[in-house]
Design a protein around this motif. Structure first.
Motif: not given
Lengths: 417, 91, 1001
Positions: A402-404, B36, B39-40, C897, C900-901
């Protein structure tokens, strides 16, 4: 206490024609309730149970396995063990495992035949050279014993490699981690099973999980082919079938399960004394103590639970093997097989809590999980016992998707994910 | 080694095709409005079904067309093949 | 030859052609048509090897693929030797040299046999229980274990033989050319089906070919005579292809099968030159008929492994087919009727049959009665309790069985013999069926696993389907084949078949002895030396699953893959654990059926054909100029052009300087080129690149960055707008194919509404790039009528032009920071244009440069190379290329993307420049960067991605990615190497001509 294995116990038992050996593990019926249930009786699952009992003072633990223990990827892999990974997080994880491997036979009183014969990774183009040098520098600073070798040094360490500059993709160099090597896969599962059983862990084979019962966001137990078993904590270590278990609680994972094939040749006298992996041409090879050449092929690109891959993949791998080792052209393939590997988008595993209380996942090891077995079990046990990750597996949480904040290790395996 | 009946070319060996993963994951029309998490979900999370799965394949060494296959991942049996944009012939 | 073990009235062996061969260095003789095994037996040689673990003497046991013992090394040449070859499958040829394996110094006197003495200490899986002390000694133990393990020796030089792969499509594939396969093939072919019949032997006919017995007749003639006529008919059928010496190796899903055809291994050495050794057929069959027959089982009793103990049906083949007596005084031991066929054959050939030991109470089938009529002695309800003789059997000990068969009673009889034939019944060869995914069922009455259910279009017929009697084989095979092929062939309708019917059946998996079980050695897996006691030990220790037993005892894991041992292992497990065989299931039969040569799998794809090589149309010029090449994907790219023994560094310094000082020329043909057309082409580019494209004027070029959907840089390149709806995109060399696939994927699946057409034109055009202050002058000499003024033809624009009437496209774009042009021309003219440029540039010292110089020149300008300065974890913002992300566009691949955090973190790794304090110190690419050197562990902040010595700046320069690098400009950092630490300073990424003046120079 189980009787201790040693040369003396072998001699002693020889007098009674080996009729007095104890069972390596019991074959219990499931109890009504356990403090923790581990789903999956492979190396990782059995190790998790072992460390829960050994380090976290728990004993009411069950491992449920739908077939026979060690029958999945534990018994199907090419047993390469190494820790020369690029990123700090991975290096920490895999070297933690490697350190446990170094004394695992003594720890378990079971010879897992950990053989530190070295693992060599070869470079075949200039970018490979850059990548391998980068990894070697990072390894050195992380205290991991990998060194970079030029072509002559590669040849010296393993003379049968074709290092001619005239082959299609000549060997331009390589890395060597001497502490790395191989182990006897079955023994790892059996050794952990015997150790866990001795501490009271119930290993329940032929017990397939059919459902997970929860109340709101907490776990209540599992439905199995041997009935309902109550528990508040479940650790899922089901490799290729992780998504199947996850779907029982409507959880989706960032995984795809794909066929990975391997093969062995007929046994011959020692000819190759190390493990050699080649990223660019897709080949890795070692020789088992029995004399078989053990060759890992690649994954197919599609999802399949059949434990069978396509012939193309095997052909491609042997093509690369003969390119690098033309002396093996007359050797014969004795046996080929496939496993189901669960692959994460960043080629790194998940050892993590989930949003469901009491449900933990250890998955996504892709093509390289065997080497991590002891470390993975240790860290997963810690995560389950404390309901929070150890610092060595904190980066391998599920939330990174999720955070990347991925741990991209695509460069690490000889198999393109 | 499957035999795949390309809807444009006919039956061909698997080696002519590449697999493209789970089908019918539509790219969000307004990605910026997703959290987020959402999207994930689109980006990484997969059903990874053991059983009948809808998936995308490409006749990469042929007509280069993408199309959909309904395949049982537990035995690799192909149940149906249909073109992109067509409705799945079975549920 | 001390004894005459040949009979002379034989029809299959050419006894007029004598062949000499060597075994273990000794010259021996056989005849054309012999196998190595039959020739050895004719020379009274039984002892051919030593077992894997105990080094017990072992002899030839079978006559085909299931042979566990007679595994030899063939050939002495270091490149042509072949380990682990079954003597029963080697056709004798002039010059054959074979030797025993796994023994030292010789098979007759083997030091390793000391292991047999220690055998009480080394039961199954003993190695898991020991070798753990002292802890670090495993390496030493392992050295000796490895040395003693392994069978033959690998070649040590490259194979000189050639191999081949071919595809074959057929309507019907029949596997196995015995009686049922022959009938099936005939039925198929006569019904106009394109049929392939394969058999692993050198002739069709199976065992019926030498079955000349009153009990087995067809239409009143011996079955061998009948089948000879059938075979003759087969060879006249036009829809039928017959391949002998062809072994079905693997049966994959969707009726995809692999078969290995042996083409030269049976020829005299001198006849093999330039011939293909083996060919792997890749077969796609619409329908498959498996007619692979059955294998005879051994019997498991005390000391059942001595040389001279041979499967009864093999003894029959040796006498009836090869004309070889396996002994002069033969005893037989059986639980079924088939040993009586052997007894009769032996008797007819004048061999003394001592007796038949039969575990059954008594039976009176046709064949048994015939044997009795010939005066053959039968010990009913008896078993062999022991055998004697070290290197060859010399006697057996016989006792009566108790009623329940679990013990022996009465007096022991000793019978002298020089050979013992054993028969434990028959195992259908269901290997291929299970490989294909078929499920088996268990038939209790004769303990066999049979094909039950398959998802594929296939059937099994004959004895592999459980029909063991001739009349049933014929009747059922014909019926099943007709039904399966949906035809109505009547060729076999009125056959009159005589066959002996087996009436009584009895089976004991582990036969009792007068010694307690624990003191016996009853072998299951002869090659891997696992015994019945090993299996029982495994069960005692809790290894209950058959797969566990197999792995713990290694039963069935030798080079014969358990063909002879699996059934008994299962039987003993079932009996000991009190489980039914059918419930226990079998272990998985994995391909290949018999070991398959690596060379045959790979075929021609070795050496220069390992992978295709892509050369540019200008390649030959580079070769003439003695360029060194670099592999980039499948492309060969000129890396640098050394002159007068220059090393790479010297050549690159010279090339780089020349390009900036005057003129350089680069072959850029390998860059991927994608032709994009359609009314939505601009919109398409908007979606795939991070920047905006709609407003790009016709005739202009623009640099684009492409991301993955996860926001990481994927590829880059310059795209030119050729006309309103027509663009030419360039990609990186290595990324071209992937980019095209990715674009096609989005176009076809996500945005089918867009009117866009993509075509790869990489190979259609050659690209000549000339750069440097004199590039304009050179181009004007080649295309004089083109206005090259900055106003008419500014940087980042393109013109159509003609060179000698040949249309070309000229782009004024630059990857070096110099004034530069790229000429794209139809590939066939590229070399000539290149030569023209070179000639025109001569007065300016135009210098060809390769990829290394290209990399150096772009690094001086801080231009990235996707894949070198990026590694799939870099966003455009990390690359300090924020300018290329359109703020106006609603979406593009990867945009979401970037927010994102983790991707918005400001302290991510970012691309920076690095200068070494010592300008002559060149950093190593891949070296790590740290801010402190005395802390442990050191935190690595990033690494060097590109590093060169710049001749134009006369100092070392580098690009790197560093954590929070944007904010660290001017900071001192360290690069810790193995033996030293290099001091560096973080800088801007552009080292040369920050104002871009040279572009217009």
């Amino acid at each position: 206490m189980k009787n201790k294995y040693s040369i003396f116990s072998l001699i002693k038992n020889a007098f009674s024609y080996h009729e007095n050996w104890q069972r390596a593990w019991r074959d219990p019926e499931p109890k009504k309730e356990y403090d923790v249930i581990i789903i999956g009786g492979g190396g990782h699952g059995l190790a998790t149970a072992y460390y829960l009992a050994k380090k976290h003072n728990m004993s009411n633990i069950a491992v449920v396995e739908k077939g026979w223990i060690g029958g999945g990827n534990t018994g199907r892999n090419t047993t390469i063990i190494r820790s020369n990974y690029l990123w700090d997080a991975s290096a920490g994880l895999y070297d933690h495992a490697l350190k446990i491997w170094e004394s695992l036979s003594q720890e378990l009183n079971y010879n897992v035949m950990f053989s530190q014969r070295g693992v060599m990774n070869l470079a075949h183009n200039l970018q490979d050279v850059r990548d391998l040098k980068r990894r070697t520098h990072a390894n050195r600073l992380n205290g991991i014993d990998a060194v970079y070798l030029n072509t002559e040094e590669v040849k010296k360490f393993c003379p049968i490699i074709n290092t001619s500059p005239n082959i299609r993709y000549p060997v331009l160099g390589g890395t060597l981690q001497k502490r790395a090597g191989t182990a006897r896969h079955d023994a790892v599962a059996w050794g952990y099973a015997r150790g866990a059983d001795a501490m009271g862990v119930d290993i329940i084979q032929n017990c397939e999980v059919k459902g997970i019962k929860k109340n709101g966001d907490s776990i209540e137990g599992i439905e199995t082919t041997k009935g309902f078993i109550k528990t508040k904590k479940i650790g899922v270590v089901a490799a290729g079938h992780s998504s199947v278990i996850a779907s029982m609680v409507d959880l989706k994972l960032p995984l795809e399960s794909k066929p990975l094939q391997a093969l062995v040749s007929e046994p011959v006298k020692p000819i190759i004394d190390t493990v050699i992996m080649s990223n660019a041409v897709h080949a890795y090879i070692s020789q088992s103590d029995k004399g078989e050449l053990v060759i890992g092929a690649g994954t197919d690109a599609y999802v399949s639970y059949t434990q069978r891959g396509s012939h193309d993949v095997v052909e491609g791998t042997l093509k690369a093997i003969l390119e690098l080792y033309p002396i093996f052209s007359r050797m014969k393939m004795l046996r080929q097989w496939g496993g189901i590997v669960d692959i994460c988008p960043d080629a790194s595993p998940i050892i993590s809590k989930t949003h469901i209380k009491g449900l933990y996942f250890n998955c996504g090891w892709g093509t390289g999980g065997f080497k991590a077995t002891p470390g993975s079990g240790d860290l997963f046990a810690h995560t389950i016992a404390n309901d929070e990750p150890h610092k060595l597996n904190a980066d391998f949480n599920i939330n990174r998707f999720v955070s990347g904040d991925l741990v991209d290790e695509h460069g690490a395996a000889a198999v393109a994910h | 080694m499957f035999l795949i009946n390309c809807p444009y070319c006919g039956e061909r060996d698997q080696s002519e095709f590449t697999a493209g993963g789970e089908a019918h994951i539509v790219r969000p029309k307004q990605p910026t409005e997703l959290s987020d998490d959402q999207w994930a979900e689109f980006l990484f999370m997969r059903k990874n079904i053991k059983g009948v799965q809808f998936e995308r394949w490409n006749h990469a060494h042929g007509c280069r067309k993408w199309f959909n296959i309904v395949r049982d991942t537990s035995n690799d049996k192909i149940h149906a093949i249909y073109k992109m944009g067509d409705k799945p012939p079975i549920k | 030859m001390s004894e005459n073990l040949r009979i002379t009235n034989n029809k299959f062996i050419d006894q007029t052609t004598r062949i000499s061969f060597k075994f273990d260095g000794k010259t021996l003789y056989g005849f054309k048509g012999d196998t190595l095994a039959s020739a050895l037996l004719a020379n009274n040689i039984h002892l051919v090897g030593r077992s894997f673990k105990y080094h017990r003497p072992r002899g030839i046991m079978a006559c085909g693929t299931e042979e566990p013992n007679a595994i030899v090394q063939v050939g002495k040449d270091s490149s042509m030797t072949e380990p682990n070859t079954r003597a029963t499958e080697i056709e004798l040829y002039e010059g054959l040299e074979a030797s025993s394996q796994n023994c030292w110094p010789s098979v007759n006197f083997d030091i390793g046999a000391v292991n047999n003495f220690f055998s009480p200490l080394i039961p199954a899986a003993f190695y898991y229980k020991t070798f753990m002390w002292p802890a670090n000694f495993w390496k030493l133990y392992e050295y000796f274990i490895r040395k003693s393990a392994g069978l033959g020796k690998s070649p040590t030089e490259p194979d000189k033989d050639i191999y081949d792969n071919r595809y074959l499509h057929c309507d019907v594939l029949v596997v196995g050319g015995g009686v049922s396969g022959i009938m099936a093939a005939k039925i198929a072919a006569k019904n106009n089906l394109n049929t392939l019949l394969i058999d692993d032997k050198n002739t069709l006919g199976g065992t019926t070919l030498f079955q000349q017995n009153e009990c087995f007749k067809i239409n009143n003639s011996y079955s061998n005579e009948w089948i000879k006529n059938e075979i003759k008919t087969l060879y006249s059928l036009k829809n039928l292809t017959i391949k002998t010496r062809t072994s079905l190796a693997a049966y994959h899903n969707y009726n995809y099968l692999l078969a290995r055809e042996n083409l030269t291994d049976h020829l005299d050495l001198k006849e093999r030159k330039n011939k293909i050794r083996q060919r792997l057929w890749k077969i796609r069959a619409k329908k498959v008929i498996i007619a692979t027959g059955a294998m005879e089982r051994p019997l498991v009793f005390n000391n059942n492994d001595r040389p001279g103990i041979i499967l009864s049906s093999s003894i029959k083949k040796y006498i009836d087919y090869y004309g070889v007596k396996c002994g002069q005084k033969i005893s037989l031991f059986t639980n079924n009727d088939s040993a009586y066929e052997t007894a009769i054959s032996l008797n007819n050939s004048g061999v003394v049959v001592n007796s038949v030991v039969d575990i059954r109470d008594k039976t009176n089938s046709l064949i048994v009665e015939q044997a009795e009529k010939l005066g053959i002695k039968i010990h009913w309800k008896s078993t062999v309790v022991n055998t004697n003789g070290y290197k060859k059997i010399n006697s057996i000990e016989i006792m009566k069985l108790s009623d329940d068969g679990t013990s022996v009673v009465e007096k022991k009889i000793k019978e002298e013999c020089d050979c013992l034939g054993i028969s434990g019944g028959w195992t259908p060869r269901v290997h291929l069926f299970t490989q294909s995914g078929g499920k088996l069922k268990y038939r209790e009455e004769d303990n066999v696993f049979l094909p039950e259910k398959s998802e594929l279009d296939q059937i099994s017929i004959g004895s592999c389907n459980g029909d063991f009697e001739l009349n049933e084989v014929i009747k059922n095979s014909v019926y099943s084949t007709n039904k399966f092929l949906n035809v109505n062939n009547k060729d076999y309708e009125n056959l009159e078949v005589t066959s002996s019917k087996e009436i009584d059946k009895k089976n004991i998996w582990l036969l009792p002895s007068d010694k307690p079980f624990k003191k016996t050695k009853s072998f299951l897996d002869f090659q891997n030396d696992s015994t019945a006691n090993d299996v029982k030990l495994a069960l005692r220790e809790g290894f209950k699953s058959i797969e566990h037993v197999k792995r713990y005892t290694t039963t069935g894991m030798a080079t014969d893959q358990g063909k002879l041992s699996n059934m008994h292992a299962l039987g003993i497990v079932a009996e000991t654990a009190g489980v039914k065989m059918g419930e226990l299931g079998t272990t998985t039969f994995r391909p290949p059926y018999t070991p398959l040569t690596f060379g045959a799998i790979v075929g021609r794809n070795v050496g220069e054909f390992f992978d295709i090589t892509r050369n540019t149309p200008i390649h030959e010029w580079h070769v003439e100029k003695k360029a060194e090449f670099e592999n980039v994907g499948q492309w060969k790219r000129a890396w640098y052009y050394p002159i007068n023994n220059e090393n790479m560094h010297e050549a690159v310094q010279r090339e780089s300087k020349a390009a900036r000082d005057s003129a350089g020329i680069l072959d850029a043909s390998t860059l991927g080129k994608i032709d994009i057309q359609g009314t939505d082409a601009s919109e398409f580019l908007n979606r795939v690149y991070t920047n905006a494209w709609s407003k790009l004027e016709i005739g202009k070029c623009r640099y684009g960055l492409m991301l993955n959907e996860d926001g990481m840089v994927y590829d880059d390149g310059v795209t030119t707008r050729l006309s309103e709806n027509h663009y030419l995109m360039t990609t990186t060399t290595g990324g071209a194919a992937n980019v095209l696939s990715k674009l096609e994927d989005y176009l076809q699946t996500e945005w089918p509404e867009l009117d866009v057409y993509l075509t790869s034109v990489t190979d259609h055009y050659g690209t000549v790039s000339i750069c440097g202050p004199n590039s304009k002058k050179i181009l004007s000499k080649i295309i004089p009528d083109l206005d090259l003024s900055d106003k008419e033809f500014p940087h980042m624009s393109f013109k159509n032009a003609f060179i000698n009437d040949i249309k070309c496209r000229v782009m004024r774009i630059s990857f070096t920071g110099e004034h530069s042009y790229e000429i794209n021309i139809q590939s066939s003219y590229a070399k000539s244009v290149w030569e023209k440029c070179f000639a025109a540039g001569k007065e300016f010292n135009i210098t060809p440069y390769g990829t290394e110089t290209m990399h150096l020149l772009r690094a001086e300008k801080g231009f990235i190379i996707a894949g070198q300065d990026t590694d799939g974890t870099m966003t455009p913002i990390d690359l300090q290329m924020d300018w290329i992300i359109s703020k106006k566009k609603y979406d593009f691949i990867g945009k979401r993307s970037l927010y994102r955090s983790d991707t918005v973190r400001e302290d991510r790794k970012q691309l920076v420049g690095l200068l070494t304090d010592d300008p002559n110190e060149i950093l190593e690419e891949g070296a790590q960067i740290v801010s402190e050197t005395n802390k442990q562990p050191i935190e690595m902040l990033g690494h060097v991605t590109s590093s060169y010595f710049s001749p134009n700046l006369n100092k070392s320069i580098a690009l790197a990615v560093v954590k929070n690098g944007k904010k660290l400009k001017g900071q001192k950092m360290f690069v810790p190497m193995k033996n030293k630490t290099i001091n560096v300073t973080i800088t801007d990424t552009v080292f040369l001509d920050k104002e871009n003046k040279r572009l217009n120079a």
